[in-house]
Scaffold this motif. Sequence first.
Motif, PDB file in Angstrom:
ATOM      1  N   GLN A 172       1.097  -1.288  -0.218  1.00 22.45           N
ATOM      2  CA  GLN A 172      -0.018  -0.161   0.071  1.00 22.45           C
ATOM      3  C   GLN A 172       0.753   1.169  -0.081  1.00 22.45           C
ATOM      4  OE1 GLN A 172      -3.265   0.228  -0.602  1.00 22.45           O
ATOM      5  NE2 GLN A 172      -2.966   2.461  -0.811  1.00 22.45           N
ATOM      6  N   SER A 173       2.101   1.184   0.695  1.00 18.55           N
ATOM      7  CA  SER A 173       2.774   2.349   0.865  1.00 18.55           C
ATOM      8  C   SER A 173       3.360   2.819  -0.626  1.00 18.55           C
ATOM      9  CB  SER A 173       4.015   2.271   1.814  1.00 18.55           C
ATOM     10  OG  SER A 173       4.827   1.051   1.609  1.00 18.55           O
ATOM     11  N   LEU A 174       3.420   1.521  -1.566  1.00 18.18           N
ATOM     12  CA  LEU A 174       4.041   1.965  -2.655  1.00 18.18           C
ATOM     13  C   LEU A 174       2.996   2.299  -3.893  1.00 18.18           C
ATOM     14  CD1 LEU A 174       6.127  -1.300  -3.328  1.00 18.18           C
ATOM     15  CD2 LEU A 174       7.094   1.085  -2.983  1.00 18.18           C
ATOM     16  N   LYS A 219       6.938   2.221 -14.065  1.00 16.44           N
ATOM     17  CA  LYS A 219       8.199   1.922 -14.493  1.00 16.44           C
ATOM     18  C   LYS A 219       9.316   2.167 -13.890  1.00 16.44           C
ATOM     19  CE  LYS A 219       8.928   6.216 -16.817  1.00 16.44           C
ATOM     20  NZ  LYS A 219       9.211   6.758 -18.136  1.00 16.44           N
ATOM     21  N   ASP A 220       9.336   2.660 -12.660  1.00 19.97           N
ATOM     22  CA  ASP A 220      10.585   2.897 -11.790  1.00 19.97           C
ATOM     23  C   ASP A 220      11.089   1.637 -11.181  1.00 19.97           C
ATOM     24  OD1 ASP A 220      10.365   5.670 -12.090  1.00 19.97           O
ATOM     25  OD2 ASP A 220       9.589   6.091 -10.484  1.00 19.97           O
ATOM     26  N   GLU A 221      12.301   1.455 -11.471  1.00 22.40           N
ATOM     27  CA  GLU A 221      12.991   0.450 -10.511  1.00 22.40           C
ATOM     28  C   GLU A 221      13.620   0.853  -9.313  1.00 22.40           C
ATOM     29  OE1 GLU A 221      16.074  -0.995 -13.318  1.00 22.40           O
ATOM     30  OE2 GLU A 221      14.760  -1.984 -14.566  1.00 22.40           O
ATOM     31  N   LEU A 222      13.488   0.142  -8.350  1.00 24.17           N
ATOM     32  CA  LEU A 222      13.930   0.330  -6.834  1.00 24.17           C
ATOM     33  C   LEU A 222      15.078  -0.293  -6.499  1.00 24.17           C
ATOM     34  CD1 LEU A 222      10.232   0.638  -5.159  1.00 24.17           C
ATOM     35  CD2 LEU A 222      11.657   2.347  -6.047  1.00 24.17           C
ATOM     36  N   HIS A 270      13.713   0.609   3.383  1.00 21.73           N
ATOM     37  CA  HIS A 270      13.803   1.968   2.787  1.00 21.73           C
ATOM     38  C   HIS A 270      13.815   1.468   1.368  1.00 21.73           C
ATOM     39  CE1 HIS A 270      13.881   4.207   6.093  1.00 21.73           C
ATOM     40  NE2 HIS A 270      15.104   4.180   6.450  1.00 21.73           N
ATOM     41  N   ALA A 271      13.457   2.251   0.601  1.00 23.18           N
ATOM     42  CA  ALA A 271      13.504   2.069  -1.019  1.00 23.18           C
ATOM     43  C   ALA A 271      13.940   3.469  -1.643  1.00 23.18           C
ATOM     44  CB  ALA A 271      12.362   1.548  -1.612  1.00 23.18           C
ATOM     45  N   PHE A 272      14.832   3.087  -2.728  1.00 20.42           N
ATOM     46  CA  PHE A 272      15.438   4.253  -3.475  1.00 20.42           C
ATOM     47  C   PHE A 272      15.148   4.047  -5.109  1.00 20.42           C
ATOM     48  CE2 PHE A 272      17.827   3.834   0.269  1.00 20.42           C
ATOM     49  CZ  PHE A 272      17.778   5.051   0.856  1.00 20.42           C
ATOM     50  N   SER A 273      14.760   5.283  -5.603  1.00 15.82           N
ATOM     51  CA  SER A 273      14.694   5.145  -7.143  1.00 15.82           C
ATOM     52  C   SER A 273      16.113   4.853  -7.748  1.00 15.82           C
ATOM     53  CB  SER A 273      13.817   6.428  -7.630  1.00 15.82           C
ATOM     54  OG  SER A 273      14.100   6.681  -8.976  1.00 15.82           O
ATOM     55  N   THR A 274      16.166   3.879  -8.549  1.00 17.41           N
ATOM     56  CA  THR A 274      17.364   3.870  -9.429  1.00 17.41           C
ATOM     57  C   THR A 274      17.930   5.040 -10.196  1.00 17.41           C
ATOM     58  OG1 THR A 274      16.329   2.624 -11.080  1.00 17.41           O
ATOM     59  CG2 THR A 274      17.572   1.316  -9.344  1.00 17.41           C
ATOM     60  N   PHE A 275      16.785   5.641 -10.606  1.00 20.32           N
ATOM     61  CA  PHE A 275      17.212   6.962 -11.300  1.00 20.32           C
ATOM     62  C   PHE A 275      17.906   8.106 -10.553  1.00 20.32           C
ATOM     63  CE2 PHE A 275      15.749  11.234 -12.608  1.00 20.32           C
ATOM     64  CZ  PHE A 275      16.005  11.209 -13.681  1.00 20.32           C
ATOM     65  N   GLN A 276      17.365   8.203  -9.249  1.00 15.56           N
ATOM     66  CA  GLN A 276      17.979   9.137  -8.500  1.00 15.56           C
ATOM     67  C   GLN A 276      19.167   8.517  -8.048  1.00 15.56           C
ATOM     68  OE1 GLN A 276      14.998   9.392  -5.277  1.00 15.56           O
ATOM     69  NE2 GLN A 276      14.445  11.551  -5.879  1.00 15.56           N
TER      70      GLN A 276
END
Length: 80
Positions: free
Chosen positions: A27-29, A41-44, A54-60
Amino acid sequence: MSTNFDANRAWLSDEDLFQRLNVKDSQSLKDAMEEGRLQKKDELLVIKRGAEVHAFSTFQMAYHHTAQGKLAGEPYLVAF
C-alpha cells in the motif's frame, strides 16, 4: 592509489538530500505512485534491516550515487 578508506575525507550528513520511500507494505508503494513520487516503470533499490525497509529510485541513485541515513537505529551508506 590508496586502498584504505579515509573517513575524514567523506562528506557525511544527517539530513536526507533526496526523498526515500519508507516501504511498509504494498500500500505504501501504491500511495507513492498516486502521489506522483513513483512511476510504475521505476526500478527500486531496496534495503532492509530488521523490520525497517527503505527504497530508493535507481534513477535518483544513478544521479546521486550514494544514500545514507539511519535504518533500525543504525547508520547505513548505500553506493550505486
